[in-house]
Enzyme design. Structure first.
Site, PDB file in Angstrom:
ATOM      1  N   LYS A 158      46.571  29.152  68.289  1.00  0.00           N
ATOM      2  CA  LYS A 158      47.082  30.354  68.973  1.00  0.00           C
ATOM      3  C   LYS A 158      45.982  30.948  69.857  1.00  0.00           C
ATOM      4  O   LYS A 158      46.073  30.876  71.069  1.00  0.00           O
ATOM      5  CB  LYS A 158      47.577  31.359  67.942  1.00  0.00           C
ATOM      6  CG  LYS A 158      48.664  30.767  67.044  1.00  0.00           C
ATOM      7  CD  LYS A 158      48.884  31.590  65.813  1.00  0.00           C
ATOM      8  CE  LYS A 158      49.618  30.864  64.722  1.00  0.00           C
ATOM      9  NZ  LYS A 158      50.961  30.399  65.057  1.00  0.00           N
ATOM     10  N   ASP A 193      44.084  35.655  56.098  1.00  0.00           N
ATOM     11  CA  ASP A 193      44.641  34.691  57.042  1.00  0.00           C
ATOM     12  C   ASP A 193      44.782  35.418  58.378  1.00  0.00           C
ATOM     13  O   ASP A 193      45.622  36.302  58.526  1.00  0.00           O
ATOM     14  CB  ASP A 193      46.012  34.226  56.513  1.00  0.00           C
ATOM     15  CG  ASP A 193      46.723  33.286  57.480  1.00  0.00           C
ATOM     16  OD1 ASP A 193      46.206  33.041  58.584  1.00  0.00           O
ATOM     17  OD2 ASP A 193      47.820  32.808  57.111  1.00  0.00           O
ATOM     18  N   TRP A 237      54.379  33.280  55.676  1.00  0.00           N
ATOM     19  CA  TRP A 237      53.091  32.586  55.483  1.00  0.00           C
ATOM     20  C   TRP A 237      52.349  33.167  54.292  1.00  0.00           C
ATOM     21  O   TRP A 237      51.727  32.432  53.520  1.00  0.00           O
ATOM     22  CB  TRP A 237      52.245  32.640  56.757  1.00  0.00           C
ATOM     23  CG  TRP A 237      52.926  31.981  57.909  1.00  0.00           C
ATOM     24  CD1 TRP A 237      53.392  32.578  59.038  1.00  0.00           C
ATOM     25  CD2 TRP A 237      53.276  30.581  58.024  1.00  0.00           C
ATOM     26  NE1 TRP A 237      54.004  31.650  59.851  1.00  0.00           N
ATOM     27  CE2 TRP A 237      53.953  30.433  59.257  1.00  0.00           C
ATOM     28  CE3 TRP A 237      53.097  29.473  57.208  1.00  0.00           C
ATOM     29  CZ2 TRP A 237      54.434  29.199  59.694  1.00  0.00           C
ATOM     30  CZ3 TRP A 237      53.580  28.241  57.635  1.00  0.00           C
ATOM     31  CH2 TRP A 237      54.243  28.108  58.870  1.00  0.00           C
TER      32      TRP A 237
HETATM   33  N1  PMP Z   1      49.428  31.589  58.711  1.00  0.00           N
HETATM   34  C1  PMP Z   1      49.978  32.194  59.779  1.00  0.00           C
HETATM   35  C2  PMP Z   1      49.803  33.674  59.933  1.00  0.00           C
HETATM   36  C3  PMP Z   1      50.687  31.453  60.723  1.00  0.00           C
HETATM   37  O1  PMP Z   1      51.219  32.061  61.793  1.00  0.00           O
HETATM   38  C4  PMP Z   1      50.845  30.064  60.534  1.00  0.00           C
HETATM   39  C5  PMP Z   1      51.618  29.252  61.532  1.00  0.00           C
HETATM   40  N2  PMP Z   1      50.870  28.829  62.582  1.00  0.00           N
HETATM   41  C6  PMP Z   1      50.257  29.468  59.409  1.00  0.00           C
HETATM   42  C7  PMP Z   1      49.567  30.264  58.521  1.00  0.00           C
HETATM   43  C8  PMP Z   1      50.365  27.990  59.169  1.00  0.00           C
HETATM   44  O2  PMP Z   1      49.459  27.360  60.015  1.00  0.00           O
HETATM   45  P1  PMP Z   1      49.272  25.784  60.067  1.00  0.00           P
HETATM   46  O3  PMP Z   1      50.461  25.250  60.771  1.00  0.00           O
HETATM   47  O4  PMP Z   1      47.996  25.628  60.848  1.00  0.00           O
HETATM   48  O5  PMP Z   1      49.156  25.284  58.678  1.00  0.00           O
END
Ligand code: PMP
Length: 359
Positions: free
Chosen positions: A195, A171, A102
């Site tokens: 989450k 993040d 990520w």
């Molecule tokens: N950042 C982290 C730390 C994640 O675990 C995730 C996956 N849920 C994301 C970003 C991407 O999130 P989203 O699916 O809401 O775009």
């Protein structure tokens, strides 16, 4: 009524109390005689619910009045591009700590829009550890630094953050609300809801007023943070039901004793599971440094393909789901977000012990 022990990494389980209240509101929201799905987002009972969700966040995280709490569309991934669009518009540099997939995605999106550098990286060890920051690393006050506090896929988590001479963006998708935060250290916090916050479909953003004043003013209205601050997260039709799940989940969280109480239980859950992985002859932790291990996503492997297969079958038989490692990583990943109880973790541990006895 759920019948499974679900350790999914996200969307992840919320408390049954939250499900009951959400279900009720689908039929009759606050005794209005209407479903929450059919009420205008401009109706006072919806705008006040959104504002109360921001207030709950504020009080749970002890945010100072200089921070704005937003509920935006597009998941955490849209923040990967909104941050550089808003804050990488001069000759400045976005410095990224690349500690997982990520984080790498966030860097990639920023590199499409402006100047970026890798602050530190653990890619050489398949992100199984947290890199050391170099002391001599140069930053300009107009730059920004980006961290991922918890690496959901690899099971590593920063326990503290250095202070920087430029804004820190973070993040926190997979560990927000799991413990108290040093909120003053962060200029921008974002987290996909699915989450620890609520249902999928909304991303929480906490942005500092000083940072906001530095944004690029020549970008699309929907991608400009100021639009959403000005319109209190309702510039266009917001994901009302998803925000509502955040609202009731945050109320539930406050009732449990807030983030301080969560930290205590989360530590207990993670310690119990890590201890069992260390003790059990069938399993190995993926992250070697105990200080780098995540309290939210515990990653491990079985010592042989046969042991992996037997454990998977055991889990299936005992209604345990959501423990497969991320598709590019394999092994196992057990997610221990706030709604997971110590009893549920102990149940999983019992099955791990039982599996060991089969060998
Ligand atoms: N950042 C982290 C730390 C994640 O675990 C995730 C996956 N849920 C994301 C970003 C991407 O999130 P989203 O699916 O809401 O775009």
């Amino acid at each position: 009524m759920q019948t499974h022990y679900n350790f999914n990494s996200g969307p992840a389980p919320l408390s049954n109390d939250v499900y009951h209240e959400a279900a009720q509101s689908l039929f009759n929201y606050n005794n209005s005689g209407l479903s929450i799905l059919e009420i205008s987002h401009r109706a006072p009972q919806i705008t006040s619910m959104i504002e109360e969700s921001a207030e709950l966040t504020r009080s749970l995280l002890r945010l100072p009045s200089s921070k704005h709490v937003l509920f935006l569309h597009g998941g955490a991934s849209t923040q990967f591009c909104m941050i550089p669009l808003n804050f990488l518009h001069k000759q400045n540099i976005g410095h990224y700590a690349v500690t997982g997939q990520w984080a790498a995605n966030a860097l990639h999106e920023a590199s499409l829009l402006g100047n970026t550098r890798t602050l530190c990286s653990s890619a050489d060890g398949n992100f199984s550890y947290l890199p050391i920051l170099q002391n001599e690393y140069k930053l300009d006050e107009n730059d920004y630094v980006h961290f991922t506090s918890n690496n959901t896929i690899y099971g590593t988590q920063w326990q503290s953050f250095p202070s920087f001479t430029c804004p820190l963006m973070i993040d926190m998708s997979s560990d927000i609300f799991s413990k108290p935060l040093p909120t003053n250290n962060f200029s921008l916090i974002y987290a996909g809801a699915q989450k620890n916050i609520g249902a999928a479909g909304v991303c929480m953003v906490i942005i500092d007023d000083v940072l906001l004043s530095r944004r690029n003013k020549n970008i699309s209205t929907m991608l400009d943070y100021f639009t959403h601050v000005k319109h209190k997260s309702a510039f266009n039709t917001p994901p009302v039901f998803a925000i509502y799940t955040c609202y009731i989940n945050l109320k539930w969280l406050a009732k449990q004793g807030g983030v301080e109480a969560m930290e205590t239980v989360n530590k207990e859950k993670a310690n119990a599971l890590y201890n069992e992985i260390e003790r059990n002859a069938l399993f190995k932790c993926t992250v070697q440094h105990a200080d780098h291990r995540s309290q939210m996503n515990v990653t491990f492997t079985a010592i042989t393909a046969h042991a992996e297969e037997v454990f998977k079958k055991q889990c299936e038989k005992h209604n345990i789901v959501g423990i497969n490692g991320y598709r590019t990583v394999g092994g196992f990943r057990v997610s221990l977000y706030n709604a997971i109880t110590l009893e549920q973790v102990n149940y999983l541990i019992d099955i791990m012990k039982e599996t060991e006895r089969m060998f």
